[in-house]
Design a protein around this motif. Structure first.
Motif, PDB file in Angstrom:
ATOM      1  N   LEU A  53      45.616  31.886  43.048  1.00 34.92           N
ATOM      2  CA  LEU A  53      45.774  32.360  41.667  1.00 34.92           C
ATOM      3  C   LEU A  53      45.318  33.816  41.550  1.00 34.92           C
ATOM      4  CD1 LEU A  53      44.489  29.255  39.664  1.00 34.92           C
ATOM      5  CD2 LEU A  53      46.840  30.082  39.796  1.00 34.92           C
ATOM      6  N   PHE A  54      44.201  34.124  42.178  1.00 33.80           N
ATOM      7  CA  PHE A  54      43.681  35.490  42.136  1.00 33.80           C
ATOM      8  C   PHE A  54      44.663  36.467  42.778  1.00 33.80           C
ATOM      9  CE2 PHE A  54      41.307  39.033  43.968  1.00 33.80           C
ATOM     10  CZ  PHE A  54      40.572  39.473  42.876  1.00 33.80           C
ATOM     11  N   GLU A  55      45.236  36.083  43.911  1.00 36.51           N
ATOM     12  CA  GLU A  55      46.151  36.957  44.636  1.00 36.51           C
ATOM     13  C   GLU A  55      47.475  37.151  43.897  1.00 36.51           C
ATOM     14  OE1 GLU A  55      45.500  38.754  47.202  1.00 36.51           O
ATOM     15  OE2 GLU A  55      43.469  37.947  47.450  1.00 36.51           O
ATOM     16  N   SER A  56      47.773  36.291  42.934  1.00 33.45           N
ATOM     17  CA  SER A  56      49.019  36.439  42.181  1.00 33.45           C
ATOM     18  C   SER A  56      48.951  37.569  41.162  1.00 33.45           C
ATOM     19  CB  SER A  56      49.359  35.126  41.468  1.00 33.45           C
ATOM     20  OG  SER A  56      48.473  34.882  40.383  1.00 33.45           O
ATOM     21  N   ILE A  57      47.751  38.074  40.915  1.00 35.41           N
ATOM     22  CA  ILE A  57      47.565  39.174  39.953  1.00 35.41           C
ATOM     23  C   ILE A  57      47.841  40.501  40.635  1.00 35.41           C
ATOM     24  CG2 ILE A  57      45.893  40.346  38.450  1.00 35.41           C
ATOM     25  CD1 ILE A  57      44.360  37.640  38.381  1.00 35.41           C
ATOM     26  N   GLU A  58      48.543  41.373  39.945  1.00 33.97           N
ATOM     27  CA  GLU A  58      48.732  42.741  40.433  1.00 33.97           C
ATOM     28  C   GLU A  58      47.582  43.587  39.890  1.00 33.97           C
ATOM     29  OE1 GLU A  58      51.683  46.600  39.922  1.00 33.97           O
ATOM     30  OE2 GLU A  58      52.428  44.602  39.372  1.00 33.97           O
ATOM     31  N   TRP A  59      46.683  43.968  40.780  1.00 32.35           N
ATOM     32  CA  TRP A  59      45.496  44.719  40.374  1.00 32.35           C
ATOM     33  C   TRP A  59      45.747  46.221  40.496  1.00 32.35           C
ATOM     34  CZ3 TRP A  59      41.364  42.646  38.024  1.00 32.35           C
ATOM     35  CH2 TRP A  59      41.159  41.265  38.149  1.00 32.35           C
ATOM     36  N   ILE A  60      45.320  46.962  39.474  1.00 26.58           N
ATOM     37  CA  ILE A  60      45.451  48.420  39.486  1.00 26.58           C
ATOM     38  C   ILE A  60      44.105  49.043  39.117  1.00 26.58           C
ATOM     39  CG2 ILE A  60      46.427  50.402  38.264  1.00 26.58           C
ATOM     40  CD1 ILE A  60      49.055  49.146  38.215  1.00 26.58           C
ATOM     41  N   GLU A  61      43.645  49.941  39.964  1.00 23.60           N
ATOM     42  CA  GLU A  61      42.407  50.668  39.667  1.00 23.60           C
ATOM     43  C   GLU A  61      42.713  51.763  38.644  1.00 23.60           C
ATOM     44  OE1 GLU A  61      38.834  53.150  41.941  1.00 23.60           O
ATOM     45  OE2 GLU A  61      40.593  52.436  43.054  1.00 23.60           O
ATOM     46  N   ALA A  62      42.015  51.723  37.521  1.00 22.27           N
ATOM     47  CA  ALA A  62      42.278  52.716  36.474  1.00 22.27           C
ATOM     48  C   ALA A  62      41.074  52.850  35.555  1.00 22.27           C
ATOM     49  CB  ALA A  62      43.513  52.327  35.656  1.00 22.27           C
ATOM     50  N   ASP A  63      40.855  54.073  35.122  1.00 19.02           N
ATOM     51  CA  ASP A  63      39.834  54.368  34.123  1.00 19.02           C
ATOM     52  C   ASP A  63      40.520  54.526  32.773  1.00 19.02           C
ATOM     53  OD1 ASP A  63      38.169  56.420  32.435  1.00 19.02           O
ATOM     54  OD2 ASP A  63      36.781  55.704  33.966  1.00 19.02           O
ATOM     55  N   LEU A  64      39.885  54.048  31.713  1.00 24.70           N
ATOM     56  CA  LEU A  64      40.510  54.100  30.383  1.00 24.70           C
ATOM     57  C   LEU A  64      40.765  55.523  29.899  1.00 24.70           C
ATOM     58  CD1 LEU A  64      38.651  51.284  28.370  1.00 24.70           C
ATOM     59  CD2 LEU A  64      40.877  51.195  29.521  1.00 24.70           C
ATOM     60  N   ASN A  65      40.125  56.494  30.540  1.00 24.98           N
ATOM     61  CA  ASN A  65      40.339  57.879  30.142  1.00 24.98           C
ATOM     62  C   ASN A  65      41.077  58.693  31.207  1.00 24.98           C
ATOM     63  OD1 ASN A  65      38.918  58.410  27.403  1.00 24.98           O
ATOM     64  ND2 ASN A  65      37.464  57.151  28.538  1.00 24.98           N
ATOM     65  N   ASN A  66      41.690  57.992  32.167  1.00 26.19           N
ATOM     66  CA  ASN A  66      42.519  58.645  33.170  1.00 26.19           C
ATOM     67  C   ASN A  66      43.979  58.326  32.846  1.00 26.19           C
ATOM     68  OD1 ASN A  66      44.052  59.196  35.577  1.00 26.19           O
ATOM     69  ND2 ASN A  66      42.122  59.241  36.730  1.00 26.19           N
ATOM     70  N   ILE A  67      44.631  59.225  32.140  1.00 27.00           N
ATOM     71  CA  ILE A  67      45.978  58.964  31.626  1.00 27.00           C
ATOM     72  C   ILE A  67      46.994  58.687  32.736  1.00 27.00           C
ATOM     73  CG2 ILE A  67      47.850  59.819  30.172  1.00 27.00           C
ATOM     74  CD1 ILE A  67      45.274  59.095  28.691  1.00 27.00           C
ATOM     75  N   PRO A  68      47.027  59.475  33.833  1.00 26.41           N
ATOM     76  CA  PRO A  68      47.998  59.182  34.899  1.00 26.41           C
ATOM     77  C   PRO A  68      47.850  57.769  35.465  1.00 26.41           C
ATOM     78  CG  PRO A  68      47.144  61.387  35.168  1.00 26.41           C
ATOM     79  CD  PRO A  68      46.311  60.744  34.110  1.00 26.41           C
ATOM     80  N   GLN A  69      46.592  57.318  35.674  1.00 27.51           N
ATOM     81  CA  GLN A  69      46.369  55.963  36.170  1.00 27.51           C
ATOM     82  C   GLN A  69      46.863  54.928  35.166  1.00 27.51           C
ATOM     83  OE1 GLN A  69      42.137  55.827  36.939  1.00 27.51           O
ATOM     84  NE2 GLN A  69      42.381  56.446  39.085  1.00 27.51           N
ATOM     85  N   LEU A  70      46.591  55.164  33.898  1.00 30.09           N
ATOM     86  CA  LEU A  70      47.010  54.222  32.863  1.00 30.09           C
ATOM     87  C   LEU A  70      48.530  54.183  32.720  1.00 30.09           C
ATOM     88  CD1 LEU A  70      44.401  54.773  29.984  1.00 30.09           C
ATOM     89  CD2 LEU A  70      44.552  52.856  31.570  1.00 30.09           C
ATOM     90  N   GLN A  71      49.167  55.319  32.875  1.00 33.17           N
ATOM     91  CA  GLN A  71      50.632  55.349  32.785  1.00 33.17           C
ATOM     92  C   GLN A  71      51.268  54.453  33.836  1.00 33.17           C
ATOM     93  OE1 GLN A  71      51.274  59.614  32.987  1.00 33.17           O
ATOM     94  NE2 GLN A  71      51.732  59.729  30.793  1.00 33.17           N
TER      95      GLN A  71
END
Length: 338
Positions: A53-71
């Motif tokens: 179940l855990f591996e089925s999640i697509e994990w993305i490292e992102a900071d709430l104030n890093n716009i490129p990562q959030l995009q």
């Protein structure tokens, strides 16, 4: 695809378990790789298939104030559960609280609008609900917020984050806000949230207060969030509490469930007032982190009761009893520390 922010927190991890266990395609944001094990551990409480179940999640490292990562995180997203937040009642952490809770939420709202997200659910807090001085009158969603009150820095920034969500609704975003009480759930025994209360009770707490607030099971929170997101309800906020309990009642119930001694001494108002002043002095003289802010001491003796009628009527929802929640969380705590 569904996006969950704060996927390694108490609410986020339990929400992720619910979503992937029901077969949803999910992407989740994390900030530090070492925190991912917290979510995996939560999954292991409730499933023998936790790893898959855990591996089925697509994990993305992102900071709430890093716009490129959030995009990148918003690519192909239809619904957003915004669970990420910074929790602190230390006055000197106001700038960090504001940057994460208010500015970070503004970024989530802006990206939700620009990516044509169908709906957003924001996890706020009863700290951001208005209050009054009548202890016999329940607080509900219509109780007015007073900016002139001596609000905690956490409450101020959660209220400010709500304003960003409401601003988003004026710009075409459909959203719901939930305001949970103290959320009781397993797996976060050392992170300063409700889980740490179970650990403190287990290790021994001498003092109690008669202050009162609302409590709720974490699965009630995520179930309601999911139901609201799947419903036609939009641009509304909902208080989520199962029961109003005094701190003495909660500590005594938890001590009984953990089979340890309950607190026996009352922390009188004068003692709390002296304690927060000494705590402030220790911070000023020695730079020690604040343990008891003025507002926290005040809330410990305040009788504040909340009304959950709105969400019960809207969803025909029945909350789990807090006694059952305390028993289940205490059992998982005991398994972790046996």
């Amino acid at each position: 695809m569904i996006l969950v922010t704060g996927g390694t927190g108490l609410v986020g991890s339990h929400l992720l378990f619910k979503l992937v266990n029901e077969g949803n395609t999910v992407r989740a944001i994390y900030r530090r790789k070492e925190t991912l094990n917290r979510t995996k551990h939560v999954f292991s409480y409730y499933s023998d298939n936790a790893e898959s179940l855990f591996e089925s999640i697509e994990w993305i490292e992102a900071d709430l104030n890093n716009i490129p990562q959030l995009q990148d995180a918003f690519d192909g997203i239809s619904k957003v559960y915004h669970c990420a937040a910074f929790v602190s009642f230390e006055p000197d952490r106001y700038k960090t609280l504001r940057r994460i809770n208010i500015n970070g939420t503004a970024n989530i709202v802006n990206l939700a609008i620009s990516n044509n997200v169908e709906k957003l659910c924001y996890v706020s807090s009863i700290a951001a609900v208005g209050h009054h001085n009548n202890s016999d009158k329940l607080i509900d969603e219509k109780t007015a917020w007073n900016p002139e009150d001596d609000n905690s820095v956490y409450a101020i920034t959660k209220y400010g984050a709500e304003l960003e969500v409401w601003r988003g609704t004026q710009e075409g975003l459909d959203a719901v806000i939930v305001n949970p009480g103290i959320i009781l759930g397993a797996g976060f025994w050392n992170t300063g949230g409700s889980g740490s209360l179970f650990k403190k009770v287990y290790n021994g707490i001498a003092y109690y207060t008669h202050g009162t607030t609302g409590y709720v099971d974490v699965f009630d929170v995520v179930d309601i969030m999911h139901q609201l997101m799947e419903s036609d309800i939009k641009n509304e906020k909902f208080i989520l509490i199962s029961e109003n309990l005094s701190f003495k009642e909660f500590l005594s119930k938890t001590a009984k469930a953990l089979n340890v001694k309950p607190p026996t001494k009352e922390a009188k108002p004068w003692l709390l007032n002296m304690a927060w002043r000494l705590d402030w002095l220790s911070f000023k003289l020695f730079g020690k982190r604040r343990q008891l802010a003025k507002q926290t001491a005040k809330s410990a003796i305040s009788v504040t009761k909340y009304d959950n009628t709105k969400v019960k009527k809207a969803l025909n929802y029945n909350f789990k009893g807090i006694d059952k929640t305390i028993s289940q969380v205490s059992q998982l705590f005991s398994e972790d520390f046996s």
